[in-house]
Design a protein around this motif. Sequence first.
Motif, short mmCIF file in Angstrom:
data_model
loop_
_atom_site.label_atom_id
_atom_site.label_comp_id
_atom_site.label_asym_id
_atom_site.label_seq_id
_atom_site.Cartn_x
_atom_site.Cartn_y
_atom_site.Cartn_z
N ALA A 1 42.63 26.57 5.39
CA ALA A 1 42.37 26.56 6.82
C ALA A 1 40.91 26.19 7.04
O ALA A 1 40.12 26.08 6.10
CB ALA A 1 42.67 27.95 7.39
N ARG B 1 37.99 30.62 6.12
CA ARG B 1 38.64 31.82 5.62
C ARG B 1 38.15 33.03 6.38
O ARG B 1 36.98 33.15 6.72
CB ARG B 1 38.32 32.02 4.14
CG ARG B 1 39.09 31.11 3.24
CD ARG B 1 38.81 31.45 1.81
NE ARG B 1 39.07 32.87 1.57
CZ ARG B 1 38.96 33.43 0.39
NH1 ARG B 1 38.60 32.73 -0.65
NH2 ARG B 1 39.20 34.72 0.23
N ALA C 1 52.25 30.89 5.22
CA ALA C 1 51.42 30.14 6.16
C ALA C 1 52.21 29.58 7.34
O ALA C 1 51.64 29.22 8.37
CB ALA C 1 50.71 29.01 5.42
N HIS D 1 44.87 31.32 4.76
CA HIS D 1 45.46 31.40 6.10
C HIS D 1 45.58 32.83 6.60
O HIS D 1 46.30 33.08 7.57
CB HIS D 1 46.84 30.73 6.09
CG HIS D 1 46.77 29.24 5.86
ND1 HIS D 1 46.62 28.33 6.88
CD2 HIS D 1 46.81 28.53 4.72
CE1 HIS D 1 46.59 27.09 6.37
NE2 HIS D 1 46.69 27.19 5.06
N THR E 1 47.03 35.62 5.48
CA THR E 1 48.41 36.10 5.47
C THR E 1 48.63 37.23 4.47
O THR E 1 49.74 37.76 4.41
CB THR E 1 49.37 34.95 5.12
OG1 THR E 1 49.03 34.43 3.82
CG2 THR E 1 49.28 33.82 6.14
#
Length: 505
Positions: free
Chosen positions: A85, A88, A275, A312, A314
Amino acid sequence: MLTYDLQKGNRPLYEQLYFAIRHDIERKHLAAGKRLPSKRLLAKHLNVSVITVEGAYDQLVAEGYVRAEPRRGYFVCSFEQVAPAEKRASEAYSEADDSLVCETDEVLTQPDISFDLSGAQSPSGLFPYAAWARTMRAVLSEETESTLQKAAHPRGAYELRSAIAAHLRGLRGMDVSPDQIVVGAGAQLLYALIVQLLGRERIFAIENPGYRRLLQIYRANDVRCVPVMLDDAGPVPDELLRNEASVLHCMPSHQFPTGITTPVGRRQELLAWAAKKSSVNGANRYLIEDDFDCEFRMTGRPIPALMSMDAHNTVIYTNTFTKTLGATFRIGYMVLPKDLSQKFAENLGFYSCTVGALEQLTLARFMLSGEYERHINRQRTHFRRVQNGFVRALDATEASPFIKMHHVGAGLHFVLEVAESQAGVSAYKGENDPAVYEQALYDAALKRGLKLAPLSEFWLADRCTQSSPLSNNPQFMINVTSLTEDDTRNVAQLLSDAICEICMA
């Protein structure tokens, strides 16, 4: 030929070489399928020892970057890396996390058991009582009433969260902030907080075979749970798509009970799954990384945390101090991504920390003084000697032709597989039921005072006709941490006698 500038310094040469080759693989400078130079040839080229190259190659194999083919050499593995992304979360806003310890379902052992190899019995005589007592006295004499009151913060005492963040940075390579860390009274409470944080309407996937109590805890919190099957690389991504789960609770560094270490290729697949938003309701997906015995990898470097690879936001990282300090220390912690950390403050910030102030501040000092790290190092050395001694002793017994041991050195437990002998099959499998053969082995061990943990006991769905998803042979999770070094030869012989009784029947 691979050429790297390896310098003697704080970082061992094999680690420098490991990181250099890994860097080239991740950036596709070394293509999938490419054969790496032989250990001897590369050692001569880089002017280092063969052991240095061997250490680097072994770590790359353990993490799935490279595969070893007998009599052919080492080859680069193929995997798809998730695009990062823009930023971070840990670079802008970090927190620490916590992984929930895997404890076996049975807490009390049977009275006739002399040696428990199931992991249900905690090791004794290893806790540094004198150092802990000194630290607690210092807290009582030096901390103020105001400091003790602040330890009731919903996330826990800042001092402890700072110490955990430093510990994770050194051990797991995780750049997290104390503000991301939530401290709680053990794994079970933290699981409940995660459910409240993510929502009960979600479907949670749990590894199968896996930790049965985990399934019970999530269901007790009104969450629908589905099992996701394992292969030799860990959770199967296609099953996550089929069962419509939006949360996966996984143990990528050392799975319980199979001992599997998820290689980098599969990790990237799981991160890619997380993601993307759920195809059912558009909800964000999450991975709960349970890092329950990361401190006790016996060979090579610790496997990188899944959260350290997450671009991402997650991954929720979880851990406890149960494995390192003992089951009486009901202290766990979790590290949340940025968005969930903010959501925790907004929606669950009314909670007081469930761990006492004195325990938190004592543990914080214990960690910052270096006593905790020294304690872990002593434990790891002890457990490595016991595990290696037991494996060598078992290999030297009459049972050796009938057994295979998997994932030795990956953590506190490994898997023992017993091959089906023709005699054993004839005597115990008249109805062609592998469960009968497995039960016969279990009973033969129990008769000699040994408690085993068959992998079939950890199936979360309907009981299958095989011991584990990886083999039709009986398999047992073996944890020898409750043994002493003097016990290993005797226990190995007792287990060998049990195996030979069945396999040579």
